[in-house]
Design a protein around this motif. Structure first.
Motif, mmCIF file in Angstrom:
data_model
loop_
_atom_site.group_PDB
_atom_site.id
_atom_site.type_symbol
_atom_site.label_atom_id
_atom_site.label_comp_id
_atom_site.label_asym_id
_atom_site.label_seq_id
_atom_site.Cartn_x
_atom_site.Cartn_y
_atom_site.Cartn_z
ATOM 1 N N GLU A 11 0.867 -1.169 0.000
ATOM 2 C CA GLU A 11 0.000 0.000 0.000
ATOM 3 C C GLU A 11 0.904 1.219 0.000
ATOM 4 N N PHE A 12 0.417 2.292 -0.571
ATOM 5 C CA PHE A 12 1.197 3.520 -0.586
ATOM 6 C C PHE A 12 0.675 4.467 0.490
ATOM 7 N N VAL A 13 1.602 5.104 1.177
ATOM 8 C CA VAL A 13 1.273 6.096 2.189
ATOM 9 C C VAL A 13 2.002 7.365 1.796
ATOM 10 N N GLY A 14 1.256 8.430 1.571
ATOM 11 C CA GLY A 14 1.880 9.682 1.186
ATOM 12 C C GLY A 14 0.839 10.746 0.914
ATOM 13 N N ILE A 15 1.308 11.911 0.595
ATOM 14 C CA ILE A 15 0.428 13.037 0.313
ATOM 15 C C ILE A 15 0.108 13.028 -1.175
ATOM 16 N N TYR A 25 0.701 20.241 13.946
ATOM 17 C CA TYR A 25 1.367 19.049 13.407
ATOM 18 C C TYR A 25 0.467 17.815 13.415
ATOM 19 N N GLU A 26 -0.132 17.507 14.550
ATOM 20 C CA GLU A 26 -0.972 16.309 14.674
ATOM 21 C C GLU A 26 -2.200 16.397 13.770
ATOM 22 N N LYS A 27 -2.806 17.566 13.686
ATOM 23 C CA LYS A 27 -3.988 17.737 12.831
ATOM 24 C C LYS A 27 -3.619 17.567 11.356
ATOM 25 N N LEU A 28 -2.456 18.064 10.978
ATOM 26 C CA LEU A 28 -2.026 17.920 9.591
ATOM 27 C C LEU A 28 -1.717 16.463 9.246
ATOM 28 N N LEU A 29 -1.102 15.743 10.171
ATOM 29 C CA LEU A 29 -0.851 14.314 9.935
ATOM 30 C C LEU A 29 -2.165 13.584 9.683
ATOM 31 N N ALA A 30 -3.172 13.884 10.486
ATOM 32 C CA ALA A 30 -4.476 13.245 10.325
ATOM 33 C C ALA A 30 -5.131 13.668 9.006
ATOM 34 N N LYS A 31 -5.080 14.951 8.692
ATOM 35 C CA LYS A 31 -5.725 15.462 7.479
ATOM 36 C C LYS A 31 -5.164 14.811 6.221
ATOM 37 N N TYR A 32 -3.848 14.605 6.191
ATOM 38 C CA TYR A 32 -3.210 14.075 4.992
ATOM 39 C C TYR A 32 -2.949 12.568 5.056
ATOM 40 N N GLY A 33 -3.515 11.902 6.060
ATOM 41 C CA GLY A 33 -3.412 10.452 6.137
ATOM 42 C C GLY A 33 -2.040 9.936 6.532
ATOM 43 N N LEU A 34 -1.308 10.714 7.303
ATOM 44 C CA LEU A 34 0.048 10.327 7.692
ATOM 45 C C LEU A 34 0.200 10.056 9.187
ATOM 46 N N ALA A 37 -2.188 6.130 13.172
ATOM 47 C CA ALA A 37 -3.406 5.336 12.970
ATOM 48 C C ALA A 37 -3.647 5.055 11.494
ATOM 49 N N HIS A 38 -3.436 6.048 10.648
ATOM 50 C CA HIS A 38 -3.614 5.851 9.205
ATOM 51 C C HIS A 38 -2.597 4.838 8.666
ATOM 52 N N ILE A 39 -1.373 4.960 9.100
ATOM 53 C CA ILE A 39 -0.333 4.039 8.629
ATOM 54 C C ILE A 39 -0.624 2.622 9.117
ATOM 55 N N ALA A 40 -1.069 2.491 10.359
ATOM 56 C CA ALA A 40 -1.425 1.173 10.891
ATOM 57 C C ALA A 40 -2.588 0.572 10.104
ATOM 58 N N ASP A 41 -3.561 1.402 9.734
ATOM 59 C CA ASP A 41 -4.690 0.915 8.924
ATOM 60 C C ASP A 41 -4.208 0.371 7.585
#
Length: 51
Positions: A11-15, A25-34, A37-41
């Motif tokens: 799977e690809f993880v990135g913007i 910082y934390e909100k931006l990680l969530a917004k862009y799927g980084l 939790a997103h990576i674990a999913d």
């Protein structure tokens, strides 16, 4: 090289191709799927696949 000779599920993880913004910082990680939790999913999605 590995995928060429020994294909594995991935799977690809990135913007995506988009302009990003600045902010908390934390909100931006969530917004862009980084976020973690997103990576674990994504990792769980790969592990659930049948080969």
């Amino acid at each position: 090289m590995l995928v060429k000779h020994c294909p594995v599920p991935q799977e690809f993880v990135g913007i995506e191709d988009t302009f990003t913004e600045s902010g908390d910082y934390e909100k931006l990680l969530a917004k862009y799927g980084l976020s973690a939790a997103h990576i674990a999913d994504k990792a769980e999605k790969v592990l659930r696949r049948k080969r």
